[in-house]
Every structure is written in C-alpha cells, then in structure tokens.
Design an enzyme around this catalytic site. Structure first.
Site, mmCIF file in Angstrom:
data_model
loop_
_atom_site.group_PDB
_atom_site.id
_atom_site.type_symbol
_atom_site.label_atom_id
_atom_site.label_comp_id
_atom_site.label_asym_id
_atom_site.label_seq_id
_atom_site.Cartn_x
_atom_site.Cartn_y
_atom_site.Cartn_z
ATOM 1 N N PHE A 123 -63.948 -57.065 -12.033
ATOM 2 C CA PHE A 123 -62.570 -56.606 -11.834
ATOM 3 C C PHE A 123 -61.743 -57.824 -11.452
ATOM 4 O O PHE A 123 -61.915 -58.371 -10.353
ATOM 5 C CB PHE A 123 -62.588 -55.556 -10.721
ATOM 6 C CG PHE A 123 -61.296 -54.866 -10.424
ATOM 7 C CD1 PHE A 123 -60.873 -53.784 -11.182
ATOM 8 C CD2 PHE A 123 -60.501 -55.274 -9.356
ATOM 9 C CE1 PHE A 123 -59.698 -53.109 -10.884
ATOM 10 C CE2 PHE A 123 -59.318 -54.606 -9.047
ATOM 11 C CZ PHE A 123 -58.914 -53.528 -9.819
ATOM 12 N N GLY A 124 -60.865 -58.263 -12.336
ATOM 13 C CA GLY A 124 -60.145 -59.513 -12.115
ATOM 14 C C GLY A 124 -58.691 -59.311 -11.732
ATOM 15 O O GLY A 124 -57.808 -59.324 -12.598
ATOM 16 N N THR A 126 -57.444 -60.486 -8.115
ATOM 17 C CA THR A 126 -57.058 -61.540 -7.158
ATOM 18 C C THR A 126 -56.945 -62.899 -7.840
ATOM 19 O O THR A 126 -57.733 -63.229 -8.732
ATOM 20 C CB THR A 126 -58.112 -61.614 -6.031
ATOM 21 O OG1 THR A 126 -58.207 -60.320 -5.416
ATOM 22 C CG2 THR A 126 -57.750 -62.648 -4.986
ATOM 23 N N GLU A 127 -55.970 -63.678 -7.387
ATOM 24 C CA GLU A 127 -55.794 -65.047 -7.885
ATOM 25 C C GLU A 127 -55.724 -65.997 -6.696
ATOM 26 O O GLU A 127 -55.535 -65.551 -5.550
ATOM 27 C CB GLU A 127 -54.498 -65.129 -8.702
ATOM 28 C CG GLU A 127 -54.520 -64.170 -9.880
ATOM 29 C CD GLU A 127 -53.313 -64.282 -10.791
ATOM 30 O OE1 GLU A 127 -52.358 -65.024 -10.448
ATOM 31 O OE2 GLU A 127 -53.338 -63.623 -11.846
ATOM 32 N N GLN A 335 -76.289 -57.000 19.552
ATOM 33 C CA GLN A 335 -76.353 -57.098 21.022
ATOM 34 C C GLN A 335 -77.647 -56.456 21.542
ATOM 35 O O GLN A 335 -78.289 -56.981 22.452
ATOM 36 C CB GLN A 335 -75.116 -56.415 21.632
ATOM 37 C CG GLN A 335 -74.887 -56.739 23.092
ATOM 38 C CD GLN A 335 -74.497 -58.207 23.306
ATOM 39 O OE1 GLN A 335 -74.066 -58.888 22.387
ATOM 40 N NE2 GLN A 335 -74.709 -58.705 24.515
ATOM 41 N N GLU A 362 -60.700 -55.271 -1.333
ATOM 42 C CA GLU A 362 -60.105 -53.995 -1.764
ATOM 43 C C GLU A 362 -58.980 -53.575 -0.804
ATOM 44 O O GLU A 362 -58.799 -52.397 -0.510
ATOM 45 C CB GLU A 362 -61.170 -52.920 -1.948
ATOM 46 C CG GLU A 362 -62.187 -53.358 -3.009
ATOM 47 C CD GLU A 362 -62.831 -52.225 -3.765
ATOM 48 O OE1 GLU A 362 -62.308 -51.096 -3.747
ATOM 49 O OE2 GLU A 362 -63.868 -52.484 -4.414
#
Ligand code: FAD
Length: 382
Positions: A123-124, A126-127, A335, A362
């Site tokens: 899924f392209g 974001t740049e 922890q 996302e």
C-alpha cells in the site's frame, strides 16, 4: 452486539491459534534477529485461507465475516506482529480494496493471486515529505494517451520489497486530496525500484521499503476507482485497516498478559512467587483490563462493518485505544519480568518493540484523536 462467538467463528479462531503455534511462534525470535520472516509463510497463510478472509469466494476468497477476520488477526498478532502485518496489508489494505473498488477485470486479475498467497500486495501512500498529511502527496501521474506516467517516491512501505503489486496513490489533478488517484501498479514495471529500510525498532522481520518511481508507465486500466477519487479509496482502506491494526494490538496485549502471568507464577523473590505481591498483581490486572477494553472496542467495529453501519469513527477509537494499550501492556509485562524482560531471550522486549509502531502507522494517535474530535464537533482541526 453478540459477545458469544458462533461455532464457525470459534473454529476459525482455533485454526489461527494452531497455525500460529505451529508455523509462526517457534520462529518469531529467529525471524526478528535475522530481520526477515521466512517468505514461505505467505503461501502457508494463503493455503489456510487467511489471505482471503471476507473476500468473496468467486474471486478466490475464503468469505467469512469481519469478526472472524479480527479473531485471526488477533491470533497472528499474538504470535508475531511481522506476520500479522503481511496479512493486514496484503489482504486488509490491498485485496479488500480491490474487492470494494475494482472493476471485474481488476478483481479477476489480482484477487485470486492475492488471496492464495501467489502474489503479495503493498500500500503506497506515505512519502518522505507527507505522512499524516497524506492528501498533499507529491507523486505525480500524468496522462499520456491510453497510459499514465508516474514519478515520485514512497516511504515506509510494508511488504515493499516482497510485493508483486502496489496500490499506489498519485496526483492526477490539482493540489489537495481531490487531485489524488489510485493505481494498481505491478512492481516489475520498468522504472520502479525498491530499497529495503533496515534498522527498525520493531517489526524487524517485516519487509519495509522505499519505492522510487521514475517514468513508470501503466495503462489507464490500472486506475482503481474513478480518477480523482484516490483519497476516498485510501481512506476507506485505512478505516478497515485500523480495525485490523487494533485486532493485532489486542494480540500483542494478550501475549503480554499470558507471559506476565506465567512468569509471575514461576519467579520467586523474598521466598515467594512474585505473583503473590500486590504491586505485581496491579501490573497484571492493568494489562488484563486493557486487553478486554481493546478487544471489545475492536469487536464493535467488526460488528458495525458486518451490519453495514458507519464504522470509521469506531475504528479510530479502537485503533487509538488498542495501540496505546498494546504499548502499555507490553511495558507492564516487561516490568513483571524485571531485568530478564530487557534481553531478547524472553518474549516481552519484542512485544514492546513491535507494539511501538502501532501508535504511528495507519494514522498516528494524534490523528485518530483529531478524527474522533471532528466527528464529535463537526470541526476539522487538521
Ligand atoms: P508525521 O506526519 O511527520 O508526524 C510526526 C508527528 O507529528 C507525529 O507525532 C504526528 O502525530 C504529529 N502530527 C502531524 N500532524 C499533526 C496534526 N495536524 N496535529 C497534531 N499532531 C500532528 N505508509 C504507507 O503508505 N504504507 C505502508 O505500508 C506503511 N507501513 C509502515 C510501516 C512502518 C514500520 C512505519 C514506521 C511506517 C509505515 N507507514 C506506511 C507510514 C506511516 O503511516 C507514517 O509513518 C505515519 O502516517 C506518520 O507519518 P510520518 O512518519 O511522516 O509522521
């Protein structure tokens, strides 16, 4: 909302639990260290039907409802978030979007291959210059006769180096989200190169890549949905994608709970199991409440989707809560483990590293809050 699983849903959940116990969990630490999941897992995921959930059977899918999809995603997330991500992206973001927006030819061309695991999708969106502000993306697709020529760079693309097809978002019109269109671009198209992104904090087994497109020519038939509707394609994919991320986060939190309870019963200090100390029980009960709350929010989204109701705001709530809960739960489990939690022979350090990205991709936690705020006030703050 019915909180009882049907026999069919319970059978799918058990199938996923067995699959993870056999094919995923025994390898998760080695894949994490090697920074590569064994690629053979994709065919296995396809063979068992997990890459075709909710996709109609006539296109090679395995059908089922979205609650079943969430149950499988949770179990995969419980075993290894890198493997869960393969399914969430190839099925959740790509195949389901082709099923929803594709024409007959696109569905026939891609769905049987994606659902069987013969092909993988990425899924392209974001740049390098646009993450949260995805509507301002700079990748351009210019019409040239019966083709489009695409130039640009995509960053942080899950499955990027493995994928056979990228659901790519590029600008065909003016500025802003109305100028964006979606394309199905085979990754062997000349002009498309991929560079692996190494050194991730978590999800180390997953193939993350930068995609560079230089004069990539695709036929006009590669357009998915109408020209100029690409942002709607992306947002519809991500709304359902957020449900899948939330389910994966429930899996992380559940794994943290299982590990913390087991260890607290075994580890002795001051002559007694640490489970007998109230402050350790507090850590464990905080995880348990987070698991239940995150799971119920996630199931509500699945229920809304299956009943054809609006689910986008509920998906943002589930993703926001479950991702933050996964980080909190893994941290609380660490922890409980004390110093042993800090070395990678024990599972909780990996859970925390893998969980950390869930509040980022996302849509970051801040962006989910803005989406929820916009739905409540009617005012967009971004
Ligand atoms: P930015 O948008 O620069 O944000 C930086 C900070 O500013 C964040 O805290 C953010 O919440 C905050 N911020 C930004 N705008 C606002 C605002 N208006 N109000 C308040 N706070 C704001 N992308 C894909 O397209 N496909 C993939 O398959 C994919 N996989 C990924 C896998 C990994 C491992 C990672 C790390 C990322 C992946 N991404 C993918 C990209 C991911 O979706 C983006 O990283 C994410 O959307 C955030 O964008 P950014 O990193 O550019 O951060």
């Amino acid at each position: 909302m019915n909180l009882e699983l049907s026999e069919e849903q319970e059978a799918v959940r058990r199938l996923a639990e067995d699959f993870v116990a056999r094919e995923v969990a025994p390898h998760a630490v080695a894949w994490d260290r090697a920074e590569e999941v064994d690629r053979g897992i994709v065919k296995k995921l396809g063979a068992v039907g997990f890459l075709g959930l909710t996709v109609p059977e006539e296109y090679g899918g395995s059908g089922g409802d979205h609650l079943a999809y969430c149950l499988v995603t949770e179990e995969l997330g419980r075993g290894d978030s890198s493997v869960r991500g393969i399914v969430s992206v190839s099925l959740g973001l790509v195949a389901k979007t082709v099923a929803a927006w594709g024409d007959e030819e696109q569905k026939r061309a891609w769905l049987p291959r994606l659902t069987s695991g013969e092909a993988i999708g990425c899924f392209g969106l974001t740049e390098p210059g646009t993450g949260s502000d995805a509507g301002n993306l700079a990748t351009r697709a210019v019409r040239d006769g019966d083709t489009y020529v695409i130039d640009g760079t995509k960053m942080f693309i899950t499955n990027g180096t493995w994928a056979d097809v990228v659901l790519l978002f590029a600008r065909t019109g003016g500025p802003g989200h109305r100028g964006v269109s979606a394309f199905l671009v085979p990754t062997d198209t000349p002009g498309l190169t991929r560079r692996p992104v190494h050194g991730k904090l978590g999800l180390r087994g997953q193939a993350t890549a930068e995609l560079v497109l230089e004069g990539v020519r695709v036929p006009a038939s590669a357009l998915l949905g109408p020209e100029g509707k690409g942002f709607s394609v992306a947002m519809s994919a991500l709304a359902k994608g957020r449900m899948s991320v939330a389910a994966g986060c429930v899996g992380i939190a559940q794994a943290a709970l299982d590990a913390a309870v087991r260890y607290a019963g075994e580890r002795e200090q001051f002559g007694k199991p640490i489970a007998s100390y109230q402050l350790v029980q507090e850590l464990i009960s905080d995880i348990a409440v987070d698991v239940d709350a995150a799971r119920l929010l996630t199931w509500r989204v699945a229920d809304l989707v299956d009943r054809g109701q609006d689910f986008a705001t509920a998906a943002s709530k589930a993703k926001l809560y479950a991702s933050e809960a996964a980080v909190r739960s893994a941290n609380n489990a660490l922890q409980v483990f004390g110093g042993y939690g800090y070395i990678d022979e024990y599972p909780v350090g990996k859970l925390l590293r893998d969980a950390r990205v869930m509040t980022l991709y996302e849509g970051t936690s801040q962006i989910q809050k803005l989406i929820i705020g916009r739905a409540l006030t009617g005012v967009s703050a971004f």
